[in-house]
Each structure stands twice: as structure tokens, then as C-alpha cells.
Design an enzyme around this catalytic site. Structure first.
Site, PDB file in Angstrom:
ATOM      1  CB  CYS A 128      -0.924  -0.092   1.054  1.00  0.00           C
ATOM      2  SG  CYS A 128      -1.756  -1.268   1.456  1.00  0.00           S
TER       3      CYS A 128
ATOM      4  NE  ARG B 128      -6.389  -4.269   1.329  1.00  0.00           N
ATOM      5  CZ  ARG B 128      -7.318  -5.213   1.462  1.00  0.00           C
ATOM      6  NH1 ARG B 128      -8.558  -4.916   1.056  1.00  0.00           N
ATOM      7  NH2 ARG B 128      -6.772  -6.474   1.734  1.00  0.00           N
ATOM      8  CG  LEU B 129      -1.427  -4.002  -4.554  1.00  0.00           C
ATOM      9  CD1 LEU B 129      -2.284  -3.807  -6.007  1.00  0.00           C
ATOM     10  CD2 LEU B 129       0.148  -4.051  -4.900  1.00  0.00           C
TER      11      LEU B 129
ATOM     12  N   GLY C  57       2.905  -3.080   3.571  1.00  0.00           N
ATOM     13  CA  GLY C  57       3.853  -4.017   3.664  1.00  0.00           C
ATOM     14  C   GLY C  57       2.998  -5.464   3.979  1.00  0.00           C
ATOM     15  CD  GLU C  58       1.992  -8.533   2.256  1.00  0.00           C
ATOM     16  OE1 GLU C  58       1.264  -8.990   3.139  1.00  0.00           O
ATOM     17  OE2 GLU C  58       1.319  -7.958   1.023  1.00  0.00           O
TER      18      GLU C  58
ATOM     19  CB  VAL D 165      14.016  -7.823 -18.398  1.00  0.00           C
ATOM     20  CG1 VAL D 165      15.354  -7.888 -18.045  1.00  0.00           C
ATOM     21  CG2 VAL D 165      13.810  -6.448 -19.229  1.00  0.00           C
TER      22      VAL D 165
ATOM     23  N   GLY E  49      15.274 -11.916  -6.433  1.00  0.00           N
ATOM     24  CA  GLY E  49      16.513 -12.409  -5.800  1.00  0.00           C
ATOM     25  C   GLY E  49      17.399 -11.262  -5.524  1.00  0.00           C
TER      26      GLY E  49
END
Length: 613
Positions: free
Chosen positions: A2, A50-51, A78-79, A291, A378
Site C-alpha cells: 500500500c 491499498r493494493l 507491507g507484509e 527481461v 533475487g
């Protein structure tokens, strides 16, 4: 994932400032395209975009809890990867939950433990709590600085936001950059807490910032510490693998489509292979994205930085792990597009990028977002395990400066050579870097009996984990969130960082190569081609049409001699670079063109007040 913002003003009632709060919140719309919310009460106002990742219907914010002493309100980005365990513990302590979101776990965790909650979280996070019981704002940022967080003290309180643009949307904030801010832009040293914008600061990683009527206080709840570690090679390899299995398992949790970012290097290949194996246990197949550039593989030319193209290794991993893979192939026109460059600068709020590598990263994320909402990366394995060339370069190892600057100077030339000579003299970047380096190494503890060489390598590892990585993490977050993509970084789990940091360099490079521990810990899941591959940085286009497009844009800029960029940039140097024959365009001159174009667009977008004092 978010975007958060807010305002505390102890001398006014912010319920009357809804229009300003809305403006601050809307600057975060790219970070949170799924929902918005605001909340205000007395001296506090909070905004959220919010996402939706976990508990899609139940995680709306700002989230509040009513207590007999006052309201506690949270905005969170965040998470928390250990939210399930924390929820179980909080339930055992009598807390009830009305949602399945990690946001409510953080709110209830604050009610139970206060700011000490920070030390219990495993994840990436930046959040602010208005504690109406004590009329105070508590701002907390994750240990490694994965999620951005800025604040701007005012005479009677503070403004804050996930990004500077949220703060700058408030009339109280002044869009000004002084000489120290310019120095930060052109040195690549990332001074902790420095936000470049005058009067603005970062909430430093691993830090709690509290604001109340008596002022502002900072408390460090985590920092990278030197500790003795005596595990042998086999034990160290096994410990790394155990940690990685647990980290990847936790970071695959989401209620939306997820994927991996795959470069064909050791870091992303190991992470992708572990993710593929774990998802296969549940009958799922991991998506992977890479990519690439038009014609890059067929016409690749090896140089000092990159010995091989990525794509063949990417495809080896995709086949070995059975991923649902897609290459995102970009051409020179897309990479040089001024609209893309402007979007990257708008995402970063600053002209401090990596040229075509920023453009390709943005376009990669944009393409990935069409298929997935969460991606595992990574990023940061080189800093954790010792993967960069400067770790093995004698000149860089022995220099009394940030070791990456030795490599950058050699490979790209002086990054400040686009500046006017009088400004270069006033900035005195050499002294600024020297001061920053002395501060950075001052607190690194040496173990009893540690050899001179091991201590020097410890310092180099520490500098990468507390200075260098933060530049890349900010780049990753700001560029991905500009398109509403959450990128997770398993190698930044603080348990892994602490363990590997305190592993002696002799073990980090036990086979005489970079990232020995990571290579051996994942040898059973990666292809032999990747196991044997030499480190290659994030790819950069070799297409000469890209350099020609940069020159064309520079010529257009030179046709506007009154543009404010020429208060900073040496017009004659730019003219020479813009008219140089294409075969003579070096990496350094290309970099100078990119930096000049970035500066010009930043000035157009932000109209900052630039002060040379």
C-alpha cells in the site's frame, strides 16, 4: 502492499483539512490502486491507498480500534510474514479478530505490545499508529529498509508518507533541495536518514520514531551486529538452506497471483527453483518473467561486467523447474522513451537512477503486473552473500572508501562529470564521500582475534548491507509500486542477513568464488549451467540505437538554452556528448546523457527550489 500518508498537528483540528489529506493520499494511488481511505480525529489525520494482497475484502484501512482511553488508528504498508503465528499468540491473550488480514494482526499487536511489536515482526513494513490514548504518533520501519518511509517535522507536529510526493502535496512542505541534497544525488552513498529534500527525513531501517506534544524521539530496535559464529562449512550450508526454505514458503503466501523475477543468475534461479518445488507440492506451477532486449542474445558482446547474456540461463532454469515462463523483450525506442523516463522519475521523486536499467525495470514490472500482483525477487543476495566484483577486487578491497565507488569510477567514469565546474567545486564530493565513509565504518565491531583481512571483509559486507542495498531496495520498491506490483525480497529476511553476515569471509567464499554458501545450499535445485555461471549484473542494452536516441533527446534539450537544467549541467560537455560519433559513445558518456535528461525532466516535473547553500 500500500501507500500511507498522514499529518499530525497538535495546534489544530485536522477534520477541517480533508481536502489537503485527500491530495496527499491521492499521490499514493499507484501504490494502492484497489481502494482508498482516510480518517481524522482532532490533531491526527491518516490516509491510505491499498493494493489488496491478503484478505481482499477485510483489509481496508485506516483500521481503528476503540479503547476506553481513546481511538488507536493504523495505516500500514507491507507484509508480516509471521502474522499467522502472531495472530495465534494474540488470540491466546484474549484478542478477537474480525478479518483475516495481517493488518489487523499488526493493529492488535500494537495494542498488546506497543512499539515493542516491531521486534516481533518478520517482514517488510512501514506503518504509522495514531495512539489516541496518549496523543502520540508512532512510526515504524522494517529492519532492512525494504519499504520506504519519510517524515517532515512541522512547528506543531509532523507530516509523513510512503514517498516524498505525499508530503510535498501538503502546503506546509517546501520542495527545496540544498547543496547536501545535491551531493547525495551524485555520490551513491545513501546516508541513513537523508531524504535529499530539505527538511525531510527517512524513518531509518530498524527504527521507531515517536511524535507527541513534547517533540520527536527515535529508538533503534534492530541493527546489524557483529557476533561470534563457529559453524563449520557443512553446518553453514545446511543452515542457509533451512532458512531459505522457510523464507520462500512464507513469502509465497498471497490471495492473488504471484510469480518470480528470473534473470538466470544464481540468486533469482535459486529462489525460483525453491518456489517451484514448494508450489509443486500443492499441484501449482510457478510463473516466471525475465527481461530481454531485441537482438541482445544473438549479438551479445562480452565486457568487463557481463561475460554472458542472461536468456540462455533463464531458459535453462525455466525448463529445469517447469515454470510457466515469459520473456519481456524490449527495444531501444521503448527504453529511450521520454514518457517512460518521466514515469520512472515520478516514481522515485528524484533523478538518481540507472538509465536504461531503470527504464527496463519499469517496463518489466508493467508487463508482469498484467499477469501477477506479487513477485519474488533475487534482490539483495549479492549484498548478503558477497557477490559483487568489488568483493574480489584488490583495489576496491583496500580502498578507504565505499568499495563500489572504486568499481563505478573504473567502469562508468565520474558520475558528476555532467555538472558545471563551479558547482562541482562547491559540492566537494570527495570530502562528502570521505566523511560518509568514516561515519559508516566507525561503529563496526571487530571480533577478538579476527584477522586484518577478515575484519576488512566484514566492513565491506557491512557497508553493502547498510548503505548500498538501500539504494537498490528503494529503486525496486518505488519502480514496482508505480505500477501496483508488490515485489518481495526473500534474501532480506533479517534471520538470513544476521546469520550470513556473521559467517567468516573464508566460508562465504570457500570455493574461491562469489556466493559460495548460496551456490552450495541450492546446488540440488539449480541447473549446472547456473551453478557454474560467473556473476553478471542486471542487464543493460547494447543496442547502439539507444545511444543515438539519447543524443537526439540531448540535442532537443540544448535547443532550449534557458532550461533550468543548465544551472546545474555544463552545456558544452553535453553538446560534445550529443554530437559524438556513435561508436565513440562510451558507458561513461552514455551515463552522462542519461543523468542530464533525468535532471531536466525532474526539474520540469517538480519545479524544485535548488539552493547552493
Amino acid at each position: 502492499m500500500c501507500g500511507i500518508t498522514g499529518w499530525v498537528s497538535f495546534d489544530r483540528d485536522l477534520r477541517a483539512e480533508g481536502e489537503t489529506l485527500d491530495a496527499m493520499t491521492e499521490t499514493m494511488s499507484c501504490r494502492g490502486p484497489d481502494d482508498r481511505g482516510t480518517w481524522s480525529e482532532g490533531p491526527a489525520a491518516l490516509g491510505h491507498r491499498r493494493l489488496a494482497i491478503i484478505d481482499l475484502p477485510g483489509g481496508r484501512q485506516p483500521m481503528t480500534a476503540a479503547t476506553p482511553e481513546g481511538t488507536v488508528a493504523l495505516v500500514y504498508s507491507g507484509e508480516a510474514y509471521n502474522f499467522t503465528e502472531l495472530r495465534r499468540e494474540l488470540t491466546g491473550r484474549g484478542h478477537g479478530f474480525s478479518t483475516d488480514s495481517d493488518t489487523e494482526v499488526v493493529l492488535r499487536g500494537y495494542l498488546e505490545w506497543g512499539a515493542e511489536l516491531a521486534g516481533r515482526l518478520n517482514g517488510m513494513y512501514a506503518f504509522a499508529v495514531w495512539d489516541g490514548r496518549h496523543d502520540k504518533l508512532v512510526m515504524i520501519r522494517d529492519r532492512m529498509g525494504i519499504k520506504p518511509f519519510y517524515y517532515y517535522p512541522t512547528p506543531d507536529g509532523v507530516l509523513f508518507g510512503s514517498e516524498p510526493k505525499a508530503i510535498l502535496a501538503n502546503p506546509l512542505a517546501r520542495a527545496r533541495v540544498r547543496l547536501d541534497g545535491l551531493r547525495e544525488l551524485f555520490t551513491f552513498v545513501k546516508t541513513p536518514g537523508h531524504a535529499i529534500w530539505d527538511g525531510m527525513h527517512e524513518v531509518e531501517p530498524g527504527t521507531v520514531v515517536t511524535v507527541d506534544r513534547s517533540g520527536l524521539r527515535r529508538h533503534v530496535y534492530w541493527q546489524l551486529e557483529t557476533r561470534p559464529q563457529t559453524d563449520d562449512r557443512d553446518t553453514s550450508v545446511a543452515a542457509v538452506r533451512t532458512l531459505l526454505d522457510d523464507i520462500v514458503r512464507r513469502q509465497l503466501v498471497a490471495d492473488v497471483p504471484r510469480c518470480t523475477l528470473l534473470s538466470g543468475g544464481l540468486d533469482s534461479s535459486a529462489m525460483t527453483a525453491l518456489a517451484a518445488r514448494q508450489l509443486a507440492e500443492h499441484g501449482e506451477r510457478v510463473r516466471s518473467f525475465a527481461v530481454d532486449f531485441v537482438g541482445q542474445t544473438d549479438h551479445f558482446v562480452a565486457d568487463e561486467l557481463r561475460a554472458t547474456p542472461d536468456t540462455p540461463f533463464v531458459h535453462d532454469v525455466a525448463r529445469a523447474s517447469g515454470t510457466d515462463h515469459r520473456d519481456i523483450v524490449l527495444d531501444a525506442q521503448a527504453l529511450a522513451d521520454l514518457d517512460v523516463r518521466a514515469k520512472v522519475i515520478r516514481a522515485r521523486d528524484l533523478p538518481m537512477g540507472f538509465g536504461d536499467m531503470d527504464a527496463s525495470l519499469y517496463l518489466l514490472f508493467q508487463a508482469v503486473r498484467e499477469h501477477s500482483t506479487v513477485a519474488l525477487s533475487g534482490e539483495s543476495a549479492d549484498e548478503v552473500f558477497g557477490g559483487y566484483l568489488q568483493f574480489f577486487d584488490e583495489e576496491a578491497r583496500n580502498a578507504d572508501t565505499f568499495p563500489w565507488l572504486v568499481r563505478f569510477s573504473r567502469d562508468f567514469g565520474d558520475d558528476a562529470d555532467v555538472l558545471r565546474p563551479d558547482l562541482t567545486e562547491a559540492m566537494d564530493l570527495e570530502a562528502y564521500v570521505a566523511d560518509g565513509y568514516r561515519t559508516a565504518v566507525a561503529g563496526i565491531r571487530r571480533l577478538d582475534g579476527e584477522s586484518d583481512f577478515e575484519y576488512r571483509m566484514r566492513r565491506i559486507c557491512h557497508l553493502h548491507l547498510t548503505r548500498f542495498v538501500r539504494v537498490l531496495l528503494d529503486r525496486k520498491d518505488r519502480t514496482s509500486m508505480a505500477v501496483g506490483l508488490e515485489v518481495r525480497v526473500p534474501f532480506c529476511d533479517h534471520r538470513l542477513v544476521e546469520y550470513v553476515y556473521n559467517t567468516p569471509w573464508a566460508l562465504k567464499s570457500f570455493d574461491g568464488r562469489e556466493k559460495s554458501l548460496l551456490r552450495e545450499a541450492t546446488a540440488d535445485v539449480i541447473p549446472k549451467s547456473v551453478y557454474d555461471r560467473v556473476k553478471s549484473p542486471y542487464p543493460s542494452t547494447q543496442d547502439p540505437k539507444y545511444a543515438v536516441a539519447l543524443q537526439d533527446h540531448a540535442k532537443d534539450l540544448l535547443a532550449r538554452p534557458t532550461h533550468p537544467v543548465f544551472d546545474l549541467v555544463d552545456a558544452e560537455r553535453l553538446r560534445r556528448a550529443a554530437h559524438r560519433d556513435t561508436p565513440q559513445i562510451t558507458q561513461a558518456s552514455r551515463r552522462g546523457l542519461e543523468r542530464t535528461l533525468d535532471l531536466a525532466l525532474w526539474l520540469d516535473l517538480y519545479s524544485p527550489e535548488v539552493s547552493f547553500s
